[in-house]
Design a protein around this motif. Structure first.
Motif, PDB file in Angstrom:
ATOM      1  N   ILE A   1       0.839  -1.208   0.000  1.00  0.00           N
ATOM      2  CA  ILE A   1       0.000   0.000   0.000  1.00  0.00           C
ATOM      3  C   ILE A   1       0.873   1.256   0.000  1.00  0.00           C
ATOM      4  N   HIS A   2       1.941   1.238   0.790  1.00  0.00           N
ATOM      5  CA  HIS A   2       2.865   2.373   0.770  1.00  0.00           C
ATOM      6  C   HIS A   2       3.490   2.529  -0.619  1.00  0.00           C
ATOM      7  N   GLY A   3       3.797   1.412  -1.252  1.00  0.00           N
ATOM      8  CA  GLY A   3       4.347   1.465  -2.603  1.00  0.00           C
ATOM      9  C   GLY A   3       3.378   2.090  -3.594  1.00  0.00           C
ATOM     10  N   LEU A   4       2.102   1.764  -3.453  1.00  0.00           N
ATOM     11  CA  LEU A   4       1.085   2.359  -4.338  1.00  0.00           C
ATOM     12  C   LEU A   4       1.073   3.881  -4.215  1.00  0.00           C
ATOM     13  N   ALA A   5       1.385   4.376  -3.029  1.00  0.00           N
ATOM     14  CA  ALA A   5       1.383   5.818  -2.769  1.00  0.00           C
ATOM     15  C   ALA A   5       2.753   6.444  -3.047  1.00  0.00           C
ATOM     16  N   ASN A   6       3.654   5.668  -3.652  1.00  0.00           N
ATOM     17  CA  ASN A   6       5.023   6.126  -3.922  1.00  0.00           C
ATOM     18  C   ASN A   6       5.772   6.514  -2.644  1.00  0.00           C
ATOM     19  N   ASN A   7       5.383   5.940  -1.545  1.00  0.00           N
ATOM     20  CA  ASN A   7       6.040   6.156  -0.261  1.00  0.00           C
ATOM     21  C   ASN A   7       7.001   4.980  -0.042  1.00  0.00           C
ATOM     22  N   PHE A   8       8.067   4.987  -0.831  1.00  0.00           N
ATOM     23  CA  PHE A   8       8.945   3.819  -0.897  1.00  0.00           C
ATOM     24  C   PHE A   8       9.769   3.602   0.364  1.00  0.00           C
ATOM     25  N   ARG A   9      10.093   4.659   1.079  1.00  0.00           N
ATOM     26  CA  ARG A   9      10.847   4.472   2.329  1.00  0.00           C
ATOM     27  C   ARG A   9      10.019   3.687   3.351  1.00  0.00           C
TER      28      ARG A   9
ATOM     29  N   ARG B   1      10.547  -0.153   4.832  1.00  0.00           N
ATOM     30  CA  ARG B   1      10.497  -0.426   6.278  1.00  0.00           C
ATOM     31  C   ARG B   1       9.656  -1.669   6.583  1.00  0.00           C
ATOM     32  N   TYR B   2       8.472  -1.724   5.994  1.00  0.00           N
ATOM     33  CA  TYR B   2       7.585  -2.857   6.282  1.00  0.00           C
ATOM     34  C   TYR B   2       8.016  -4.120   5.555  1.00  0.00           C
ATOM     35  N   GLU B   3       8.599  -3.971   4.387  1.00  0.00           N
ATOM     36  CA  GLU B   3       9.084  -5.161   3.675  1.00  0.00           C
ATOM     37  C   GLU B   3      10.240  -5.798   4.435  1.00  0.00           C
ATOM     38  N   PHE B   4      11.104  -4.967   5.032  1.00  0.00           N
ATOM     39  CA  PHE B   4      12.189  -5.509   5.857  1.00  0.00           C
ATOM     40  C   PHE B   4      11.648  -6.223   7.097  1.00  0.00           C
ATOM     41  N   LYS B   5      10.594  -5.688   7.701  1.00  0.00           N
ATOM     42  CA  LYS B   5       9.957  -6.372   8.834  1.00  0.00           C
ATOM     43  C   LYS B   5       9.444  -7.746   8.405  1.00  0.00           C
ATOM     44  N   ALA B   6       8.813  -7.787   7.241  1.00  0.00           N
ATOM     45  CA  ALA B   6       8.302  -9.061   6.721  1.00  0.00           C
ATOM     46  C   ALA B   6       9.459 -10.032   6.450  1.00  0.00           C
ATOM     47  N   LEU B   7      10.538  -9.514   5.879  1.00  0.00           N
ATOM     48  CA  LEU B   7      11.715 -10.349   5.594  1.00  0.00           C
ATOM     49  C   LEU B   7      12.279 -10.944   6.875  1.00  0.00           C
ATOM     50  N   ASP B   8      12.369 -10.144   7.915  1.00  0.00           N
ATOM     51  CA  ASP B   8      12.884 -10.651   9.193  1.00  0.00           C
ATOM     52  C   ASP B   8      12.048 -11.828   9.698  1.00  0.00           C
ATOM     53  N   ILE B   9      10.736 -11.719   9.573  1.00  0.00           N
ATOM     54  CA  ILE B   9       9.862 -12.811  10.021  1.00  0.00           C
ATOM     55  C   ILE B   9      10.024 -14.021   9.112  1.00  0.00           C
ATOM     56  N   ALA B  10      10.109 -13.797   7.810  1.00  0.00           N
ATOM     57  CA  ALA B  10      10.295 -14.913   6.873  1.00  0.00           C
ATOM     58  C   ALA B  10      11.567 -15.684   7.203  1.00  0.00           C
ATOM     59  N   LYS B  11      12.633 -14.964   7.489  1.00  0.00           N
ATOM     60  CA  LYS B  11      13.899 -15.619   7.855  1.00  0.00           C
ATOM     61  C   LYS B  11      13.760 -16.372   9.167  1.00  0.00           C
TER      62      LYS B  11
ATOM     63  N   GLU C   1      10.567 -15.352   1.905  1.00  0.00           N
ATOM     64  CA  GLU C   1      11.859 -14.670   1.965  1.00  0.00           C
ATOM     65  C   GLU C   1      12.266 -14.203   0.557  1.00  0.00           C
ATOM     66  N   GLY C   2      12.145 -15.098  -0.413  1.00  0.00           N
ATOM     67  CA  GLY C   2      12.445 -14.732  -1.798  1.00  0.00           C
ATOM     68  C   GLY C   2      11.533 -13.628  -2.307  1.00  0.00           C
ATOM     69  N   PHE C   3      10.249 -13.726  -1.955  1.00  0.00           N
ATOM     70  CA  PHE C   3       9.294 -12.696  -2.362  1.00  0.00           C
ATOM     71  C   PHE C   3       9.700 -11.337  -1.795  1.00  0.00           C
ATOM     72  N   CYS C   4      10.071 -11.314  -0.522  1.00  0.00           N
ATOM     73  CA  CYS C   4      10.458 -10.057   0.121  1.00  0.00           C
ATOM     74  C   CYS C   4      11.698  -9.456  -0.538  1.00  0.00           C
ATOM     75  N   TYR C   5      12.686 -10.299  -0.843  1.00  0.00           N
ATOM     76  CA  TYR C   5      13.874  -9.783  -1.527  1.00  0.00           C
ATOM     77  C   TYR C   5      13.498  -9.176  -2.883  1.00  0.00           C
TER      78      TYR C   5
ATOM     79  N   CYS D   1      14.014  -5.197  -3.910  1.00  0.00           N
ATOM     80  CA  CYS D   1      14.698  -4.765  -5.141  1.00  0.00           C
ATOM     81  C   CYS D   1      13.824  -3.824  -5.947  1.00  0.00           C
ATOM     82  N   SER D   2      12.552  -4.154  -6.060  1.00  0.00           N
ATOM     83  CA  SER D   2      11.624  -3.310  -6.828  1.00  0.00           C
ATOM     84  C   SER D   2      11.506  -1.923  -6.213  1.00  0.00           C
ATOM     85  N   TYR D   3      11.379  -1.851  -4.886  1.00  0.00           N
ATOM     86  CA  TYR D   3      11.250  -0.545  -4.234  1.00  0.00           C
ATOM     87  C   TYR D   3      12.522   0.285  -4.407  1.00  0.00           C
ATOM     88  N   TYR D   4      13.694  -0.357  -4.268  1.00  0.00           N
ATOM     89  CA  TYR D   4      14.946   0.375  -4.469  1.00  0.00           C
ATOM     90  C   TYR D   4      15.064   0.875  -5.901  1.00  0.00           C
ATOM     91  N   GLU D   5      14.660   0.042  -6.845  1.00  0.00           N
ATOM     92  CA  GLU D   5      14.700   0.457  -8.248  1.00  0.00           C
ATOM     93  C   GLU D   5      13.762   1.645  -8.492  1.00  0.00           C
TER      94      GLU D   5
END
Length: 121
Positions: free
Chosen positions: A76-84, A88-98, A106-110, A114-118
């Motif tokens: 949802i933040h991505g839809l609003a172009n609020n990539f930072r 933040r939330y994608e990293f939280k999800a990644l931590d739980i996946a790990k 985990e692969g999905f989060c990575y 990448c998409s948000y950084y791009e």
């Protein structure tokens, strides 16, 4: 009775809100109502519901739903172009996946990170 794209899931949320003993079902109804609201363009409400679902999942110790709520909050933040915030939330999800050994998520989060950084340039 007239049904809209989110009326059934909204009815579910209303039902489980009045049945507090069924907390896991309330959690799921909250999460899916948020998704339905986002699908019809009500992203502010969707963000509120997604954040609420994440908090509920954490309180219930439901790591999978907590992770899913963070992924959707990032979306949802991505839809609003609020990539930072999306990061933040994608990293939280990644931590739980790990932590839970969920390699698929985990692969999905990575991929999403990448998409948000791009998109940030």
């Amino acid at each position: 009775m007239y049904f809209t794209s989110d009326s059934i899931i909204s009815a579910s949320l209303n039902y489980y809100t009045t049945h507090p003993k069924e907390k896991d079902k309330l959690l799921r109804a909250t999460y899916y109502t948020g998704m339905a609201r986002s699908d019809i363009g009500h992203n502010e409400e969707a963000l509120e519901l997604s954040l609420k679902a994440g908090t509920m999942a954490k309180e219930l110790g439901n790591k999978n739903m907590e992770m899913e709520a963070y992924i959707y909050t990032a979306y949802i933040h991505g839809l609003a172009n609020n990539f930072r915030q999306a990061l933040r939330y994608e990293f939280k999800a990644l931590d739980i996946a790990k932590a839970t050994g969920n390699k698929r998520r985990e692969g999905f989060c990575y991929n999403e990170l990448c998409s948000y950084y791009e998109l940030m340039g």
